[in-house]
Design a protein around this motif. Structure first.
Motif, mmCIF file in Angstrom:
data_model
loop_
_atom_site.group_PDB
_atom_site.id
_atom_site.type_symbol
_atom_site.label_atom_id
_atom_site.label_comp_id
_atom_site.label_asym_id
_atom_site.label_seq_id
_atom_site.Cartn_x
_atom_site.Cartn_y
_atom_site.Cartn_z
ATOM 1 N N ILE A 87 0.852 -1.184 0.000
ATOM 2 C CA ILE A 87 0.000 0.000 0.000
ATOM 3 C C ILE A 87 0.887 1.232 0.000
ATOM 4 O O ILE A 87 1.812 1.339 0.814
ATOM 5 N N ARG A 88 0.618 2.148 -0.918
ATOM 6 C CA ARG A 88 1.467 3.324 -1.056
ATOM 7 C C ARG A 88 0.642 4.525 -1.486
ATOM 8 O O ARG A 88 -0.496 4.395 -1.946
ATOM 9 N N LEU A 89 1.242 5.687 -1.332
ATOM 10 C CA LEU A 89 0.694 6.916 -1.878
ATOM 11 C C LEU A 89 1.414 7.222 -3.183
ATOM 12 O O LEU A 89 2.648 7.255 -3.223
ATOM 13 N N ARG A 90 0.643 7.424 -4.240
ATOM 14 C CA ARG A 90 1.191 7.827 -5.538
ATOM 15 C C ARG A 90 1.024 9.325 -5.652
ATOM 16 O O ARG A 90 -0.088 9.860 -5.518
ATOM 17 N N LEU A 91 2.117 10.040 -5.947
ATOM 18 C CA LEU A 91 2.170 11.498 -5.884
ATOM 19 C C LEU A 91 2.614 12.022 -7.240
ATOM 20 O O LEU A 91 3.770 11.861 -7.636
ATOM 21 N N ALA A 92 1.718 12.659 -7.973
ATOM 22 C CA ALA A 92 2.004 13.084 -9.338
ATOM 23 C C ALA A 92 2.892 14.320 -9.358
ATOM 24 O O ALA A 92 2.624 15.311 -8.666
ATOM 25 N N ASN A 93 3.917 14.279 -10.179
ATOM 26 C CA ASN A 93 4.809 15.421 -10.351
ATOM 27 C C ASN A 93 4.219 16.422 -11.347
ATOM 28 O O ASN A 93 3.246 16.133 -12.043
ATOM 29 N N THR A 94 4.849 17.586 -11.423
ATOM 30 C CA THR A 94 4.343 18.650 -12.289
ATOM 31 C C THR A 94 4.486 18.294 -13.755
ATOM 32 O O THR A 94 3.573 18.511 -14.559
ATOM 33 N N ASP A 95 5.630 17.739 -14.139
ATOM 34 C CA ASP A 95 5.868 17.387 -15.540
ATOM 35 C C ASP A 95 5.216 16.042 -15.845
ATOM 36 O O ASP A 95 5.443 15.055 -15.137
ATOM 37 N N GLN A 96 4.404 16.018 -16.908
ATOM 38 C CA GLN A 96 3.720 14.792 -17.313
ATOM 39 C C GLN A 96 3.906 14.589 -18.814
ATOM 40 O O GLN A 96 3.944 15.553 -19.581
ATOM 41 N N TYR A 97 4.046 13.343 -19.234
ATOM 42 C CA TYR A 97 3.998 13.002 -20.646
ATOM 43 C C TYR A 97 3.241 11.687 -20.775
ATOM 44 O O TYR A 97 3.058 10.964 -19.788
ATOM 45 N N GLU A 98 2.767 11.406 -21.988
ATOM 46 C CA GLU A 98 1.895 10.253 -22.179
ATOM 47 C C GLU A 98 2.713 9.040 -22.576
ATOM 48 O O GLU A 98 3.388 9.032 -23.609
ATOM 49 N N SER A 99 2.643 8.008 -21.769
ATOM 50 C CA SER A 99 3.355 6.762 -22.008
ATOM 51 C C SER A 99 2.369 5.607 -21.887
ATOM 52 O O SER A 99 1.799 5.379 -20.815
ATOM 53 N N VAL A 100 2.148 4.899 -22.992
ATOM 54 C CA VAL A 100 1.308 3.701 -22.933
ATOM 55 C C VAL A 100 2.108 2.615 -22.226
ATOM 56 O O VAL A 100 3.232 2.296 -22.614
ATOM 57 N N LYS A 177 5.227 -10.202 -13.227
ATOM 58 C CA LYS A 177 6.223 -10.392 -14.276
ATOM 59 C C LYS A 177 7.460 -9.581 -13.933
ATOM 60 O O LYS A 177 7.422 -8.709 -13.060
ATOM 61 N N GLN A 178 8.564 -9.864 -14.618
ATOM 62 C CA GLN A 178 9.835 -9.238 -14.265
ATOM 63 C C GLN A 178 9.888 -7.770 -14.649
ATOM 64 O O GLN A 178 10.482 -6.958 -13.931
ATOM 65 N N ARG A 179 9.263 -7.419 -15.770
ATOM 66 C CA ARG A 179 9.356 -6.036 -16.225
ATOM 67 C C ARG A 179 8.027 -5.581 -16.812
ATOM 68 O O ARG A 179 7.223 -6.386 -17.287
ATOM 69 N N ALA A 180 7.818 -4.278 -16.763
ATOM 70 C CA ALA A 180 6.628 -3.657 -17.341
ATOM 71 C C ALA A 180 7.032 -2.892 -18.598
ATOM 72 O O ALA A 180 8.100 -2.270 -18.653
ATOM 73 N N PHE A 181 6.168 -2.910 -19.594
ATOM 74 C CA PHE A 181 6.418 -2.269 -20.884
ATOM 75 C C PHE A 181 5.951 -0.825 -20.870
ATOM 76 O O PHE A 181 4.896 -0.504 -20.299
ATOM 77 N N MET A 182 6.705 0.062 -21.540
ATOM 78 C CA MET A 182 6.310 1.462 -21.697
ATOM 79 C C MET A 182 6.730 1.951 -23.075
ATOM 80 O O MET A 182 7.834 1.643 -23.536
ATOM 81 N N ILE A 183 5.849 2.720 -23.723
ATOM 82 C CA ILE A 183 6.207 3.359 -24.987
ATOM 83 C C ILE A 183 5.659 4.777 -24.986
ATOM 84 O O ILE A 183 4.483 5.008 -24.681
ATOM 85 N N ARG A 184 6.515 5.743 -25.281
ATOM 86 C CA ARG A 184 6.095 7.148 -25.284
ATOM 87 C C ARG A 184 5.260 7.435 -26.518
ATOM 88 O O ARG A 184 5.623 7.059 -27.640
ATOM 89 N N ARG A 185 4.127 8.145 -26.312
ATOM 90 C CA ARG A 185 3.242 8.475 -27.425
ATOM 91 C C ARG A 185 3.882 9.496 -28.358
ATOM 92 O O ARG A 185 3.579 9.500 -29.557
ATOM 93 N N ASP A 186 4.751 10.367 -27.849
ATOM 94 C CA ASP A 186 5.270 11.453 -28.685
ATOM 95 C C ASP A 186 6.361 11.003 -29.647
ATOM 96 O O ASP A 186 6.480 11.550 -30.747
ATOM 97 N N ASP A 187 7.171 10.011 -29.262
ATOM 98 C CA ASP A 187 8.278 9.626 -30.145
ATOM 99 C C ASP A 187 8.453 8.118 -30.311
ATOM 100 O O ASP A 187 9.358 7.679 -31.030
ATOM 101 N N GLY A 188 7.617 7.311 -29.660
ATOM 102 C CA GLY A 188 7.688 5.866 -29.837
ATOM 103 C C GLY A 188 8.827 5.180 -29.109
ATOM 104 O O GLY A 188 9.107 4.000 -29.367
#
Length: 227
Positions: A87-100, A177-188
């Protein structure tokens, strides 16, 4: 570092947390019901939440799990992997970008302050370095505001664009699973998120939350009315 409070009520808080049930994350709908009840019980009880945050400052195994990342920081307030409960608190930072992305774990999140735009995605391709960013298709979009609770399976692809200082109470399973996948929407660009056990000492030092950052977030949690 100063603490928020120190009272005999901490023993009662720990006893309550130790009484929480085991969560069976292999049944995601049943897990959602159980974890939403837990999240609301903790998130809506400011006295309990204050005690748990205060305890982090004096509990090294929790303090070491508090981390800073590009999009959000986290304060781990309870860790019981044998019950399927971190159980944790997730704290959003000011800078955000879209990552699927997906996650190494399934989780439930209760929004305590702020909001974010939440999109679920589907794809027909492998989740690796060959992934084409144009082949991730949104099929659900909703603004998640304070008071809303969501549960996601670890395989679900999604994005969240959070208002600055959006705070969520997150209950997560053990790693699936060992790792989670991420891909940035702006540049792939494709990258992966690993757990602490698979990170280098340099990476652990990089993400570890400083005392100053932790105190900053505690002050903001008070200002935002979370504590």
């Amino acid at each position: 570092m100063t603490t928020l409070t120190s009272t005999s009520a901490e023993a009662d808080a720990v006893a309550f947390m130790e009484s929480l049930p085991v969560v069976r994350w292999d049944d995601i709908e049943a897990a959602a019901e159980v974890t939403e009840r837990i999240a609301r019980r903790i998130g809506e009880d400011k006295d309990l939440l204050r005690l748990l945050v205060d305890r982090v400052l004096r509990t090294p195994e929790l303090r070491e799990k508090c981390e800073c990342h590009a999009l959000d920081d986290k304060i781990v307030i309870w860790d019981a992997p044998e019950k399927g409960l971190q159980i944790r608190l997730r704290l959003a930072n000011t800078d955000q970008y879209e990552s699927v992305h997906n996650h190494r774990y399934s989780f439930t999140a209760l929004i305590l302050a702020g909001a974010y735009n939440h999109t679920l995605y589907a794809t027909d391709q492998p989740l690796d370095e060959t992934a084409d960013v144009t082949r991730f298709w949104p099929h659900f979009l909703r603004e998640e505001r304070a008071g809303r609770c969501i549960t996601l399976d670890h395989e679900q692809l999604h994005t969240t664009i959070a208002e600055p200082e959006t705070v969520s109470l997150v209950i997560q399973s053990t790693a699936q699973k060992q790792r989670a996948f991420m891909i940035r929407r702006d540049d792939g660009t494709v990258s992966y998120r690993y757990g602490a056990a698979d990170e280098t000492a340099e990476r652990r030092a990089e993400v570890r939350m400083s005392d100053e950052r932790l105190q900053h977030w505690i002050a903001r949690l008070y200002a935002l009315g979370v504590l």
